[in-house]
Structures are given as C-alpha cells and as structure tokens.
Design a protein around this motif. Structure first.
Motif, PDB file in Angstrom:
ATOM      1  N   SER A  42     -14.031 -36.785  -3.094  1.00 42.91           N
ATOM      2  CA  SER A  42     -12.882 -37.548  -2.583  1.00 42.91           C
ATOM      3  C   SER A  42     -11.679 -37.496  -3.532  1.00 42.91           C
ATOM      4  O   SER A  42     -10.564 -37.826  -3.137  1.00 42.91           O
ATOM      5  CB  SER A  42     -13.287 -39.004  -2.337  1.00 42.91           C
ATOM      6  N   LYS A  47      -8.829 -28.026  -0.927  1.00 39.64           N
ATOM      7  CA  LYS A  47     -10.111 -27.318  -1.015  1.00 39.64           C
ATOM      8  C   LYS A  47     -10.073 -26.293  -2.142  1.00 39.64           C
ATOM      9  O   LYS A  47     -11.086 -26.049  -2.808  1.00 39.64           O
ATOM     10  CB  LYS A  47     -10.423 -26.652   0.322  1.00 39.64           C
ATOM     11  N   ARG A 129     -25.335 -24.370  -3.480  1.00 39.08           N
ATOM     12  CA  ARG A 129     -24.791 -25.706  -3.774  1.00 39.08           C
ATOM     13  C   ARG A 129     -23.279 -25.737  -3.555  1.00 39.08           C
ATOM     14  O   ARG A 129     -22.741 -26.707  -3.033  1.00 39.08           O
ATOM     15  CB  ARG A 129     -25.104 -26.126  -5.219  1.00 39.08           C
ATOM     16  N   VAL A 132     -22.502 -25.954   0.147  1.00 39.23           N
ATOM     17  CA  VAL A 132     -22.752 -27.317   0.640  1.00 39.23           C
ATOM     18  C   VAL A 132     -21.636 -28.260   0.212  1.00 39.23           C
ATOM     19  O   VAL A 132     -21.135 -29.053   1.021  1.00 39.23           O
ATOM     20  CB  VAL A 132     -24.133 -27.818   0.165  1.00 39.23           C
ATOM     21  N   ILE A 133     -21.209 -28.162  -1.031  1.00 46.11           N
ATOM     22  CA  ILE A 133     -20.134 -29.028  -1.532  1.00 46.11           C
ATOM     23  C   ILE A 133     -18.847 -28.781  -0.754  1.00 46.11           C
ATOM     24  O   ILE A 133     -18.161 -29.730  -0.340  1.00 46.11           O
ATOM     25  CB  ILE A 133     -19.931 -28.819  -3.049  1.00 46.11           C
ATOM     26  N   ALA A 135     -18.557 -27.553   2.264  1.00 50.65           N
ATOM     27  CA  ALA A 135     -18.751 -28.041   3.637  1.00 50.65           C
ATOM     28  C   ALA A 135     -18.630 -29.566   3.681  1.00 50.65           C
ATOM     29  O   ALA A 135     -18.029 -30.122   4.614  1.00 50.65           O
ATOM     30  CB  ALA A 135     -20.107 -27.595   4.167  1.00 50.65           C
ATOM     31  N   LYS A 136     -19.177 -30.238   2.683  1.00 51.54           N
ATOM     32  CA  LYS A 136     -19.053 -31.703   2.630  1.00 51.54           C
ATOM     33  C   LYS A 136     -17.599 -32.119   2.467  1.00 51.54           C
ATOM     34  O   LYS A 136     -17.171 -33.129   3.027  1.00 51.54           O
ATOM     35  CB  LYS A 136     -19.910 -32.271   1.490  1.00 51.54           C
ATOM     36  N   TRP A 137     -16.822 -31.349   1.708  1.00 49.63           N
ATOM     37  CA  TRP A 137     -15.407 -31.663   1.555  1.00 49.63           C
ATOM     38  C   TRP A 137     -14.692 -31.528   2.901  1.00 49.63           C
ATOM     39  O   TRP A 137     -13.869 -32.376   3.251  1.00 49.63           O
ATOM     40  CB  TRP A 137     -14.757 -30.756   0.517  1.00 49.63           C
ATOM     41  N   ASP A 138     -15.026 -30.479   3.656  1.00 50.03           N
ATOM     42  CA  ASP A 138     -14.433 -30.301   4.990  1.00 50.03           C
ATOM     43  C   ASP A 138     -14.778 -31.483   5.894  1.00 50.03           C
ATOM     44  O   ASP A 138     -13.914 -32.009   6.602  1.00 50.03           O
ATOM     45  CB  ASP A 138     -14.922 -29.000   5.634  1.00 50.03           C
ATOM     46  N   ILE A 139     -16.027 -31.886   5.880  1.00 52.82           N
ATOM     47  CA  ILE A 139     -16.453 -33.034   6.696  1.00 52.82           C
ATOM     48  C   ILE A 139     -15.718 -34.292   6.258  1.00 52.82           C
ATOM     49  O   ILE A 139     -15.237 -35.074   7.103  1.00 52.82           O
ATOM     50  CB  ILE A 139     -17.987 -33.222   6.591  1.00 52.82           C
ATOM     51  N   TYR A 140     -15.619 -34.497   4.953  1.00 50.77           N
ATOM     52  CA  TYR A 140     -14.903 -35.679   4.430  1.00 50.77           C
ATOM     53  C   TYR A 140     -13.459 -35.687   4.893  1.00 50.77           C
ATOM     54  O   TYR A 140     -12.934 -36.733   5.296  1.00 50.77           O
ATOM     55  CB  TYR A 140     -14.992 -35.676   2.889  1.00 50.77           C
ATOM     56  N   GLU A 143     -13.250 -36.584   8.600  1.00 46.48           N
ATOM     57  CA  GLU A 143     -13.497 -38.029   8.813  1.00 46.48           C
ATOM     58  C   GLU A 143     -12.316 -38.854   8.340  1.00 46.48           C
ATOM     59  O   GLU A 143     -11.970 -39.876   8.964  1.00 46.48           O
ATOM     60  CB  GLU A 143     -14.768 -38.453   8.066  1.00 46.48           C
TER      61      GLU A 143
END
Length: 147
Positions: A42, A47, A129, A132-133, A135-140, A143
């Motif tokens: 966050s 990116k 890893r 995944v990180i 991809a999680k940033w994209d999802i964050y 949202e």
C-alpha cells in the motif's frame, strides 16, 4: 611456475569462488524472503516502483545459477590439463594415478552443480513471489479505485 602450486591455485581458486557464489546466492535469497515478508504494497504509488524494489538482487542469483556449472567445468578442464601435463613430464602411465587425478578434477564440476541447482531453485522461488506481489498490488489498486 611450479605445477603443484598451479594445481592448488586451480583447486582452491575454483572451489573457493564457487563457495563464495553459493554463500552470496543464499544470502540474497534470505534477504529477499525477509524483505517480502515485511513488504507493504500500500506504500507504493506505482507498479514500476514496486517492481524495482521486489526485483532487486535476484539477477545475481540467476547469474550464479547459470554460470556456476561453467566455472566448475573450467576447473575440471584445468585439472585435466594439469593431470596430462604431469603424466607427460613424468613419463609414468600409472592407471591408478591417472584415474585418481581425473576423479579429483571432476570435483570442480560437481561443486559447480551444487551451487547452480539451489541458485536456480532460489531464483524460481523468488520469481514466483514477485509475480504474486505484483498481482496483489494490482488487486489492491482495483479495490482502492472501487471504494
């Protein structure tokens, strides 16, 4: 130059270099794993900035993984050259001495593989890893925009 000194330089130089590469690869892998555990996505606005931080030092691990077998092979080739030189100088074709010298020359290749295999495993683990990180940033971000 004394052939025994040259043999020791090749043995200890190649094995020492490969040992150092192994230590550095392990060090960077541990450093990256610990960094990823404390990473707060966050805090990143772009990116690209996140990607720069998460990919730091993994190219070293990849480089060691891909080049360690070649360094080991180089040590083996030098060991074989030295073995043939000693045999040629002594004129002695003792099979026991030849096989022992060649077997010892192969230890450099074995060490190169012992460095390369874990390094490639470390690199692949970190690459996943990173995926995944990111991809999680994209999802964050999605949202955050939805709210």
């Amino acid at each position: 130059m004394d052939i025994e000194l040259l043999k020791n330089l090749v043995d200890y130089g190649v094995i020492g270099l490969l040992g150092l590469m192994s230590f550095i690869a392990l060090w960077f892998w541990v450093e990256r794993v610990l960094f990823y555990k404390t990473l707060d996505i966050s805090k990143y606005n772009t990116k690209e900035a996140l990607e720069i931080d998460v990919t730091n030092n993994i190219n070293i691990i990849s480089t060691f993984g891909s080049n360690a077998p070649y360094i080991g092979l180089l040590g083996t080739v030098f060991g074989i050259i030295i073995t043939f030189y000693v045999m040629g100088q002594s004129g002695d074709l003792d099979a026991k001495m030849i096989m022992t010298s060649l077997a010892l020359a192969l230890k450099a290749t074995a060490m190169g593989l012992l460095v390369a295999i874990p390094s490639i495993i470390f690199y692949n683990h970190l690459s996943r890893r990173i995926e995944v990180i990111l991809a999680k940033w994209d999802i964050y971000q999605k949202e955050k925009l939805a709210n």
